[in-house]
Write a protein that holds these residues in place. Structure first.
Motif, PDB file in Angstrom:
ATOM      1  N   HIS A   1     -56.665  42.941  62.601  1.00  0.00           N
ATOM      2  CA  HIS A   1     -56.912  43.521  63.917  1.00  0.00           C
ATOM      3  C   HIS A   1     -58.377  43.323  64.276  1.00  0.00           C
ATOM      4  CE1 HIS A   1     -53.081  45.681  64.176  1.00  0.00           C
ATOM      5  NE2 HIS A   1     -53.252  46.029  62.904  1.00  0.00           N
ATOM      6  N   GLU A   2     -58.663  43.360  65.578  1.00  0.00           N
ATOM      7  CA  GLU A   2     -60.054  43.378  66.009  1.00  0.00           C
ATOM      8  C   GLU A   2     -60.623  44.768  65.730  1.00  0.00           C
ATOM      9  OE1 GLU A   2     -60.845  42.021  69.916  1.00  0.00           O
ATOM     10  OE2 GLU A   2     -59.708  40.171  69.640  1.00  0.00           O
ATOM     11  N   ALA A   3     -61.884  44.821  65.341  1.00  0.00           N
ATOM     12  CA  ALA A   3     -62.507  46.084  64.942  1.00  0.00           C
ATOM     13  C   ALA A   3     -63.032  46.836  66.153  1.00  0.00           C
ATOM     14  CB  ALA A   3     -63.611  45.818  63.942  1.00  0.00           C
ATOM     15  N   ASN A   4     -62.131  47.278  67.031  1.00  0.00           N
ATOM     16  CA  ASN A   4     -62.564  48.079  68.176  1.00  0.00           C
ATOM     17  C   ASN A   4     -62.415  49.567  67.844  1.00  0.00           C
ATOM     18  OD1 ASN A   4     -59.812  48.607  68.478  1.00  0.00           O
ATOM     19  ND2 ASN A   4     -59.550  47.024  70.011  1.00  0.00           N
ATOM     20  N   ASP A   5     -62.832  50.420  68.755  1.00  0.00           N
ATOM     21  CA  ASP A   5     -62.845  51.859  68.490  1.00  0.00           C
ATOM     22  C   ASP A   5     -61.448  52.434  68.263  1.00  0.00           C
ATOM     23  OD1 ASP A   5     -65.577  51.918  68.673  1.00  0.00           O
ATOM     24  OD2 ASP A   5     -65.594  52.513  70.789  1.00  0.00           O
ATOM     25  N   GLN A   6     -60.443  51.928  68.981  1.00  0.00           N
ATOM     26  CA  GLN A   6     -59.091  52.442  68.825  1.00  0.00           C
ATOM     27  C   GLN A   6     -58.557  52.157  67.428  1.00  0.00           C
ATOM     28  OE1 GLN A   6     -59.957  50.459  71.428  1.00  0.00           O
ATOM     29  NE2 GLN A   6     -59.932  51.886  73.126  1.00  0.00           N
ATOM     30  N   ILE A   7     -58.733  50.938  66.952  1.00  0.00           N
ATOM     31  CA  ILE A   7     -58.235  50.561  65.632  1.00  0.00           C
ATOM     32  C   ILE A   7     -58.999  51.318  64.543  1.00  0.00           C
ATOM     33  CG2 ILE A   7     -57.958  48.654  64.003  1.00  0.00           C
ATOM     34  CD1 ILE A   7     -55.981  48.566  66.319  1.00  0.00           C
ATOM     35  N   LYS A   8     -60.311  51.450  64.708  1.00  0.00           N
ATOM     36  CA  LYS A   8     -61.106  52.195  63.723  1.00  0.00           C
ATOM     37  C   LYS A   8     -60.657  53.645  63.638  1.00  0.00           C
ATOM     38  CE  LYS A   8     -65.330  49.448  64.036  1.00  0.00           C
ATOM     39  NZ  LYS A   8     -66.741  49.461  64.459  1.00  0.00           N
ATOM     40  N   GLY A   9     -60.330  54.249  64.775  1.00  0.00           N
ATOM     41  CA  GLY A   9     -59.835  55.623  64.780  1.00  0.00           C
ATOM     42  C   GLY A   9     -58.493  55.750  64.097  1.00  0.00           C
ATOM     43  N   MET A  10     -57.618  54.765  64.312  1.00  0.00           N
ATOM     44  CA  MET A  10     -56.305  54.781  63.661  1.00  0.00           C
ATOM     45  C   MET A  10     -56.459  54.626  62.152  1.00  0.00           C
ATOM     46  SD  MET A  10     -54.306  52.419  66.417  1.00  0.00           S
ATOM     47  CE  MET A  10     -52.693  52.438  65.685  1.00  0.00           C
ATOM     48  N   VAL A  11     -57.335  53.728  61.735  1.00  0.00           N
ATOM     49  CA  VAL A  11     -57.559  53.510  60.302  1.00  0.00           C
ATOM     50  C   VAL A  11     -58.166  54.759  59.679  1.00  0.00           C
ATOM     51  CG1 VAL A  11     -58.958  52.211  58.658  1.00  0.00           C
ATOM     52  CG2 VAL A  11     -57.713  51.008  60.447  1.00  0.00           C
ATOM     53  N   ASN A  12     -59.069  55.421  60.385  1.00  0.00           N
ATOM     54  CA  ASN A  12     -59.695  56.635  59.875  1.00  0.00           C
ATOM     55  C   ASN A  12     -58.663  57.739  59.674  1.00  0.00           C
ATOM     56  OD1 ASN A  12     -61.878  58.218  59.042  1.00  0.00           O
ATOM     57  ND2 ASN A  12     -62.090  59.093  61.077  1.00  0.00           N
ATOM     58  N   LYS A  13     -57.653  57.792  60.518  1.00  0.00           N
ATOM     59  CA  LYS A  13     -56.626  58.823  60.430  1.00  0.00           C
ATOM     60  C   LYS A  13     -55.755  58.661  59.182  1.00  0.00           C
ATOM     61  CE  LYS A  13     -53.332  61.187  63.298  1.00  0.00           C
ATOM     62  NZ  LYS A  13     -52.945  61.401  64.685  1.00  0.00           N
ATOM     63  N   VAL A  14     -55.536  57.406  58.766  1.00  0.00           N
ATOM     64  CA  VAL A  14     -54.682  57.145  57.600  1.00  0.00           C
ATOM     65  C   VAL A  14     -55.473  56.457  56.477  1.00  0.00           C
ATOM     66  CG1 VAL A  14     -52.523  57.095  58.891  1.00  0.00           C
ATOM     67  CG2 VAL A  14     -53.850  55.001  58.652  1.00  0.00           C
ATOM     68  N   CYS A  15     -56.750  56.813  56.355  1.00  0.00           N
ATOM     69  CA  CYS A  15     -57.626  56.141  55.392  1.00  0.00           C
ATOM     70  C   CYS A  15     -57.164  56.316  53.948  1.00  0.00           C
ATOM     71  CB  CYS A  15     -59.067  56.594  55.550  1.00  0.00           C
ATOM     72  SG  CYS A  15     -59.306  58.346  55.231  1.00  0.00           S
ATOM     73  N   HIS A  16     -56.396  57.381  53.657  1.00  0.00           N
ATOM     74  CA  HIS A  16     -55.909  57.607  52.302  1.00  0.00           C
ATOM     75  C   HIS A  16     -54.691  56.738  51.973  1.00  0.00           C
ATOM     76  CE1 HIS A  16     -53.707  60.239  55.011  1.00  0.00           C
ATOM     77  NE2 HIS A  16     -52.744  60.311  54.108  1.00  0.00           N
ATOM     78  N   LEU A  17     -54.145  56.028  52.967  1.00  0.00           N
ATOM     79  CA  LEU A  17     -52.957  55.198  52.763  1.00  0.00           C
ATOM     80  C   LEU A  17     -53.257  53.700  52.832  1.00  0.00           C
ATOM     81  CD1 LEU A  17     -50.464  57.097  55.096  1.00  0.00           C
ATOM     82  CD2 LEU A  17     -50.669  57.316  52.617  1.00  0.00           C
ATOM     83  N   VAL A  18     -54.402  53.323  53.385  1.00  0.00           N
ATOM     84  CA  VAL A  18     -54.688  51.913  53.637  1.00  0.00           C
ATOM     85  C   VAL A  18     -55.985  51.479  52.975  1.00  0.00           C
ATOM     86  CG1 VAL A  18     -53.451  51.906  55.830  1.00  0.00           C
ATOM     87  CG2 VAL A  18     -55.887  52.380  55.816  1.00  0.00           C
ATOM     88  N   LYS A  19     -56.106  50.163  52.825  1.00  0.00           N
ATOM     89  CA  LYS A  19     -57.344  49.541  52.361  1.00  0.00           C
ATOM     90  C   LYS A  19     -57.821  48.628  53.484  1.00  0.00           C
ATOM     91  CE  LYS A  19     -57.397  45.988  49.477  1.00  0.00           C
ATOM     92  NZ  LYS A  19     -57.253  45.161  48.298  1.00  0.00           N
ATOM     93  N   VAL A  20     -59.131  48.646  53.757  1.00  0.00           N
ATOM     94  CA  VAL A  20     -59.676  47.906  54.878  1.00  0.00           C
ATOM     95  C   VAL A  20     -60.717  46.915  54.347  1.00  0.00           C
ATOM     96  CG1 VAL A  20     -60.899  48.075  57.068  1.00  0.00           C
ATOM     97  CG2 VAL A  20     -59.354  49.883  56.370  1.00  0.00           C
ATOM     98  N   GLU A  21     -60.618  45.657  54.818  1.00  0.00           N
ATOM     99  CA  GLU A  21     -61.581  44.624  54.459  1.00  0.00           C
ATOM    100  C   GLU A  21     -62.018  43.922  55.731  1.00  0.00           C
ATOM    101  OE1 GLU A  21     -59.703  41.866  51.829  1.00  0.00           O
ATOM    102  OE2 GLU A  21     -58.842  43.456  50.588  1.00  0.00           O
ATOM    103  N   GLU A  22     -63.283  43.495  55.758  1.00  0.00           N
ATOM    104  CA  GLU A  22     -63.759  42.706  56.888  1.00  0.00           C
ATOM    105  C   GLU A  22     -63.359  41.258  56.680  1.00  0.00           C
ATOM    106  OE1 GLU A  22     -67.758  43.091  58.147  1.00  0.00           O
ATOM    107  OE2 GLU A  22     -67.773  45.254  57.854  1.00  0.00           O
ATOM    108  N   VAL A  23     -62.984  40.603  57.775  1.00  0.00           N
ATOM    109  CA  VAL A  23     -62.578  39.202  57.700  1.00  0.00           C
ATOM    110  C   VAL A  23     -63.651  38.346  58.327  1.00  0.00           C
ATOM    111  CG1 VAL A  23     -60.830  37.530  58.369  1.00  0.00           C
ATOM    112  CG2 VAL A  23     -60.168  39.849  57.791  1.00  0.00           C
TER     113      VAL A  23
END
Length: 59
Positions: A37-59
């Protein structure tokens, strides 16, 4: 714009309904599913909400 890769690493069983909906909205269905995904504010907020379930890497 920067891109991030989001990987589902834990199951959504037992999670709240809004967290399950957030994982689905990110396009993740099964464990080890990956989406870029593009690292915009909406996606960052969604990832922050489920941070205990996902792993995030920069591409």
């Amino acid at each position: 714009m920067a891109k991030i890769k989001v990987t589902l690493v834990k199951s959504t069983i037992g999670c709240k309904k809004d967290q399950i909906a957030t994982v689905k909205a990110l396009g993740l269905k099964k464990i080890r599913d990956e989406k870029v995904h593009e690292a915009n504010d909406q996606i960052k907020g969604m990832v922050n909400k489920v941070c205990h379930l996902v792993k995030v890497e920069e591409v």
